[in-house]
Design a protein around this motif. Structure first.
Motif, short mmCIF file in Angstrom:
data_model
loop_
_atom_site.label_atom_id
_atom_site.label_comp_id
_atom_site.label_asym_id
_atom_site.label_seq_id
_atom_site.Cartn_x
_atom_site.Cartn_y
_atom_site.Cartn_z
N LEU A 6 0.99 -1.22 -0.13
CA LEU A 6 0.06 -0.02 0.05
C LEU A 6 0.99 1.07 0.02
O LEU A 6 1.78 1.53 0.83
CB LEU A 6 -0.84 -0.05 1.23
N ILE A 7 0.61 2.12 -0.92
CA ILE A 7 1.56 3.31 -1.26
C ILE A 7 0.69 4.67 -0.91
O ILE A 7 -0.49 4.58 -1.70
CB ILE A 7 2.19 3.28 -2.49
N ARG A 8 1.16 5.27 -0.05
CA ARG A 8 0.25 6.63 0.37
C ARG A 8 1.19 7.97 0.23
O ARG A 8 2.48 7.73 0.45
CB ARG A 8 -0.32 6.50 1.78
N VAL A 37 -5.38 9.94 -1.96
CA VAL A 37 -5.49 8.95 -2.73
C VAL A 37 -4.12 8.34 -2.99
O VAL A 37 -2.97 9.04 -2.96
CB VAL A 37 -5.93 9.38 -4.26
N GLY A 38 -4.03 7.04 -2.68
CA GLY A 38 -2.59 6.45 -3.00
C GLY A 38 -2.85 5.14 -4.00
O GLY A 38 -3.88 5.10 -4.57
N ARG A 39 -1.87 4.31 -3.82
CA ARG A 39 -1.98 3.18 -4.94
C ARG A 39 -1.79 1.72 -4.22
O ARG A 39 -1.17 1.99 -2.92
CB ARG A 39 -0.66 3.18 -5.85
N LEU A 40 -2.18 0.79 -4.60
CA LEU A 40 -1.72 -0.61 -4.01
C LEU A 40 -1.38 -1.46 -5.19
O LEU A 40 -1.63 -1.36 -6.43
CB LEU A 40 -3.28 -1.03 -3.38
N VAL A 41 -0.44 -2.13 -4.73
CA VAL A 41 0.10 -3.27 -5.88
C VAL A 41 0.04 -4.46 -5.15
O VAL A 41 0.49 -5.04 -4.18
CB VAL A 41 1.61 -3.12 -6.16
N ARG B 36 -0.59 -6.75 -9.88
CA ARG B 36 -1.66 -6.01 -10.13
C ARG B 36 -1.66 -4.65 -9.37
O ARG B 36 -1.38 -4.72 -8.44
CB ARG B 36 -2.92 -6.79 -10.00
N GLY B 38 -3.51 -1.30 -8.25
CA GLY B 38 -4.93 -0.84 -8.01
C GLY B 38 -4.88 0.67 -7.29
O GLY B 38 -3.67 1.23 -7.25
N ARG B 39 -5.75 1.07 -6.85
CA ARG B 39 -5.68 2.36 -6.20
C ARG B 39 -6.24 2.19 -4.53
O ARG B 39 -6.86 1.19 -4.26
CB ARG B 39 -6.80 3.30 -6.68
N LEU B 40 -5.89 3.13 -3.64
CA LEU B 40 -6.51 3.29 -2.45
C LEU B 40 -6.96 4.83 -2.39
O LEU B 40 -6.49 5.53 -2.43
CB LEU B 40 -5.65 2.62 -1.31
#
Lengths: 81, 81
Positions: A6-8, A37-41, B36, B38-40
């Motif tokens: 999880l990237i914030r 808003v962040g990203r997840l991989v 993969r 995604g967003r958070l």
């Protein structure tokens, strides 16, 4: 072994995308104080050793997935895969 | 009350960004089977009622945060805020 990074945006770093999302949610009538808003991989690793996975994921995050100047990351490893 | 919405491309939906990340990680020497992206969205809600928060977050996700055609979402509400 499956894991999620999880990237914030770090605290104090401006997040225009999050501000836009918060504003849009308020316009839609939702009572939202703030949004970021962040990203997840989601990553599927070949190793089955949780400690090795954690080490590899931290290296991946530093080297490629996150920008350590402005982003923080959290590693979540699935209980079993 | 703080919560996080996790948004991922649905199974079977092509994820070129994830494929690029997986390829880049393999190029860097990591043993990654798949990735993969995604967003958070971290959201701070005015309500303190977990049930109301969950309902509102599901509506936000359907209406604005996720594209239900190609993305699925998961809601995580913080134990206490």
């Amino acid at each position: 072994m499956k894991a999620t990074v999880l990237i914030r945006p770090k605290e104090g770093i401006l997040d225009p995308q999050g501000e836009a999302v918060g504003e849009a949610l308020r316009t839609l009538g939702f009572s939202v104080t703030s949004a970021r808003v962040g990203r997840l991989v989601d990553i599927d690793l070949e190793t089955d050793d949780p400690a090795a996975a954690e080490t590899a994921l931290a290296a991946m995050s530093r080297d490629l997935l996150a920008n350590p100047l402005i982003e923080s990351f959290t590693i979540e490893i699935e209980g079993d895969a």
